[in-house]
Design an enzyme around this catalytic site. Structure first.
Site, PDB file in Angstrom:
ATOM      1  N   ALA A  32       0.801  -1.236   0.156  1.00 11.95           N
ATOM      2  CA  ALA A  32       0.162  -0.041  -0.005  1.00 11.95           C
ATOM      3  C   ALA A  32       0.803   1.214   0.063  1.00 11.95           C
ATOM      4  O   ALA A  32       0.768   2.030   0.764  1.00 11.95           O
ATOM      5  CB  ALA A  32      -1.113   0.113   1.155  1.00 11.95           C
ATOM      6  N   HIS A  34       3.107   4.715  -0.613  1.00  4.35           N
ATOM      7  CA  HIS A  34       2.632   6.064  -0.687  1.00  4.35           C
ATOM      8  C   HIS A  34       4.141   6.678  -1.005  1.00  4.35           C
ATOM      9  O   HIS A  34       5.237   6.157  -0.661  1.00  4.35           O
ATOM     10  CB  HIS A  34       1.962   6.584   0.529  1.00  4.35           C
ATOM     11  N   HIS A  37       6.997   5.749   1.710  1.00  6.99           N
ATOM     12  CA  HIS A  37       7.857   4.552   1.267  1.00  6.99           C
ATOM     13  C   HIS A  37       8.694   4.958   0.123  1.00  6.99           C
ATOM     14  O   HIS A  37      10.097   4.688   0.066  1.00  6.99           O
ATOM     15  CB  HIS A  37       6.970   3.509   0.712  1.00  6.99           C
ATOM     16  N   GLN A  61       3.148  -9.584  13.293  1.00  6.54           N
ATOM     17  CA  GLN A  61       3.357  -8.425  14.151  1.00  6.54           C
ATOM     18  C   GLN A  61       2.148  -7.508  14.171  1.00  6.54           C
ATOM     19  O   GLN A  61       1.989  -6.726  14.946  1.00  6.54           O
ATOM     20  CB  GLN A  61       4.213  -7.411  13.247  1.00  6.54           C
ATOM     21  N   GLU A 149      11.522   7.104  10.161  1.00  8.63           N
ATOM     22  CA  GLU A 149      11.370   7.606  11.536  1.00  8.63           C
ATOM     23  C   GLU A 149      10.111   7.979  11.998  1.00  8.63           C
ATOM     24  O   GLU A 149       9.677   8.127  13.014  1.00  8.63           O
ATOM     25  CB  GLU A 149      12.091   9.030  11.697  1.00  8.63           C
ATOM     26  N   GLN A 154      10.419   1.294  15.964  1.00 10.62           N
ATOM     27  CA  GLN A 154      10.754   0.259  14.910  1.00 10.62           C
ATOM     28  C   GLN A 154      12.193   0.332  14.662  1.00 10.62           C
ATOM     29  O   GLN A 154      13.023  -0.693  14.427  1.00 10.62           O
ATOM     30  CB  GLN A 154       9.807   0.093  14.059  1.00 10.62           C
ATOM     31  N   ARG A 188      -2.411   3.423   6.465  1.00  6.97           N
ATOM     32  CA  ARG A 188      -3.650   3.052   7.156  1.00  6.97           C
ATOM     33  C   ARG A 188      -4.523   4.730   6.832  1.00  6.97           C
ATOM     34  O   ARG A 188      -5.653   4.684   7.148  1.00  6.97           O
ATOM     35  CB  ARG A 188      -3.112   3.175   8.657  1.00  6.97           C
TER      36      ARG A 188
HETATM   37  P1  AMP Z   1       5.228  -0.168   6.408  1.00  8.22           P
HETATM   38  O1  AMP Z   1       5.013  -0.430   4.837  1.00  8.22           O
HETATM   39  O2  AMP Z   1       4.264   0.757   7.220  1.00  8.22           O
HETATM   40  O3  AMP Z   1       5.667  -1.350   7.155  1.00  8.22           O
HETATM   41  O4  AMP Z   1       6.319   0.945   6.311  1.00  8.22           O
HETATM   42  C1  AMP Z   1       7.601   0.396   5.606  1.00  8.22           C
HETATM   43  C2  AMP Z   1       8.757   1.280   5.934  1.00  8.22           C
HETATM   44  O5  AMP Z   1       8.291   2.820   5.537  1.00  8.22           O
HETATM   45  C3  AMP Z   1       8.839   1.645   7.380  1.00  8.22           C
HETATM   46  O6  AMP Z   1      10.327   1.689   7.649  1.00  8.22           O
HETATM   47  C4  AMP Z   1       8.239   2.765   7.815  1.00  8.22           C
HETATM   48  O7  AMP Z   1       8.809   3.473   8.724  1.00  8.22           O
HETATM   49  C5  AMP Z   1       8.509   3.798   6.543  1.00  8.22           C
HETATM   50  N1  AMP Z   1       7.574   4.669   6.419  1.00  8.22           N
HETATM   51  C6  AMP Z   1       6.044   4.685   6.442  1.00  8.22           C
HETATM   52  N2  AMP Z   1       5.519   5.906   6.494  1.00  8.22           N
HETATM   53  C7  AMP Z   1       6.249   6.650   6.242  1.00  8.22           C
HETATM   54  C8  AMP Z   1       6.531   8.219   6.177  1.00  8.22           C
HETATM   55  N3  AMP Z   1       5.379   8.623   6.150  1.00  8.22           N
HETATM   56  N4  AMP Z   1       7.622   8.632   6.186  1.00  8.22           N
HETATM   57  C9  AMP Z   1       8.850   8.111   6.321  1.00  8.22           C
HETATM   58  N5  AMP Z   1       8.947   6.477   6.379  1.00  8.22           N
HETATM   59  C10 AMP Z   1       7.522   5.894   6.216  1.00  8.22           C
END
Ligand code: AMP
Length: 280
Positions: A32, A34, A37, A61, A149, A154, A188
Site C-alpha cells: 500500500a 505511498h 515509502h 506483528q 522515523e 521500530q 492506514r
Molecule cells: P510499512 O509499509 O508501514 O511497514 O512501512 C515500511 C517502511 O516505510 C517503514 O520503515 C516505515 O517506517 C516507512 N514509512 C512509512 N510511512 C512513512 C512516512 N510517512 N515517512 C517515512 N517513512 C515511512
C-alpha cells in the site's frame, strides 16, 4: 526491467548472480505504498547499485486480527509505482513462503526498548517485527537497509536486532514524509473516514505545540497539556503521549544534558490507529 519474485529460491538465485562488490540497498514494506515509502527507496537508490523492496504484510506483528484483515493491499499499483521509481527487484512472498513452520514469532531481547510505547500497547508486535526482518535480512543479505522515523521505535528495534544477531548491515533512518496538512503519511490513512481524515492533522499540530512548550516547561506539564487537548477533541482519542529518551525510549524523568528526547504519540481516529513523533 524490474524483477518481481514471490519465491525465496528464485530471488536468491538472482541475487547471487550479481558480482560480489555491488552494494545492495533494501527497503522492507507492507505495501500500500505511498510517497513516504518512495522517499526511502530514493535514499536507497542514491547510495546503492541495486535496490530491493519487499512487500509483505507480516501476520505475526499484528496483535489484532481485525487490523490485519483490514490492512490495505494494492499490489498492482505498488508494482507500477516501484517500476516508475526505478526499483530493481521486488520480493513479494506469501505467508507460507516466509513461515514454513507456521505463524510463530521468535522472542527477542532488545534490552528493554521493546516494552515501551508500541511494545506496551501492541502485544508481541516487536517479536513479530524482529522475526520477519531478521528473516528478510537473511534472505536478501543487504549492505544497507532503510527504515522510516515515522516508526521511530521500530527503527531503534532494528538497530538493536542487527546488534544482537551480529548482522553486518547498516541501518539508515529516514525522515517522516508528510501530507501537505502535516499528517504523517501512512498506508492506514486511506482507511480513515472523511471526518477523521480532516481531524487527523491535529496530531501534528499538537506535537509542534508540545515541542514549543518543552522549550520552557517541564515534561509533566507538557504531558498534561497534550492529554487535556485530546480530551477536548470530539473525534480523536489519545492512546499515549510520551516524552522519551531516544536511546532508551523510557519516559523522561529529568532532562539530562547531551540526551536527546522525542515526543511519541499514538491516537485512535475511529477504528484507525495513527502514530507520529517529533524531535524535542
Ligand atoms: P510499512 O509499509 O508501514 O511497514 O512501512 C515500511 C517502511 O516505510 C517503514 O520503515 C516505515 O517506517 C516507512 N514509512 C512509512 N510511512 C512513512 C512516512 N510517512 N515517512 C517515512 N517513512 C515511512
Amino acid at each position: 526491467m524490474m524483477l518481481v519474485y514471490a519465491k525465496i529460491d528464485s530471488l536468491q538465485e538472482k541475487l547471487t548472480s550479481f558480482k560480489s562488490n555491488i552494494s545492495v540497498g533494501f527497503v522492507p514494506t507492507m505495501g500500500a505504498l505511498h510517497q513516504g515509502h518512495l522517499s526511502l527507496i530514493e535514499e536507497a537508490k542514491k547510495n546503492n547499485d541495486i535496490v530491493v523492496v519487499s512487500i509483505f504484510v507480516n501476520p505475526t506483528q499484528f496483535d489484532k486480527k481485525e487490523d490485519l484483515d483490514n490492512y490495505p493491499i494494492t499490489m498492482d499499483s505498488d508494482i507500477a509505482m516501484l517500476e516508475d521509481i526505478g526499483c530493481d527487484i521486488v520480493f513479494a512472498p506469501t505467508a507460507n513462503e516466509m513461515y514454513t513452520d507456521g505463524l510463530k514469532s521468535e522472542h527477542f531481547d532488545f534490552g528493554g526498548i521493546e516494552y515501551e510505547m508500541e511494545g506496551a500497547f501492541r502485544e508481541g508486535h516487536f517479536d513479530g517485527v524482529g522475526t520477519v526482518v531478521k528473516r528478510l535480512f537473511e534472505i536478501v543479505k543487504p549492505h544497507t537497509s532503510y527504515f522510516g522515523e515515522k516508526d521511530f521505535q521500530q527503527l531503534q528495534i532494528i538497530k538493536a536486532l542487527v546488534k544482537v544477531e551480529n548482522m553486518n548491515i547498516r541501518i539508515v533512518g529516514c525522515p517522516i514524509y508528510r501530507e501537505l496538512d502535516g499528517l504523517a503519511m501512512s498506508s492506514r490513512n486511506a482507511r480513515l473516514t472523511v471526518a477523521h481524515r480532516k481531524a487527523a492533522p491535529f496530531i501534528r499540530k499538537t506535537l509542534i505545540m508540545a515541542q514549543q512548550k518543552f522549550g520552557t516547561e517541564n515534561a509533566p506539564s507538557v504531558l498534561k497539556w497534550v492529554t487535556d487537548s485530546f480530551e477536548k477533541h470530539p473525534l480523536l482519542t489519545l492512546e499515549y503521549f510520551s516524552i522519551a529518551d531516544v536511546e532508551t525510549l523510557k519516559p523522561i524523568v529529568q532532562r539530562v544534558q547531551n540526551h536527546e528526547y522525542r515526543g511519541f504519540i499514538a491516537v485512535k481516529a475511529g477504528k484507525i490507529r495513527l502514530i507520529d513523533n517529533i524531535e524535542l
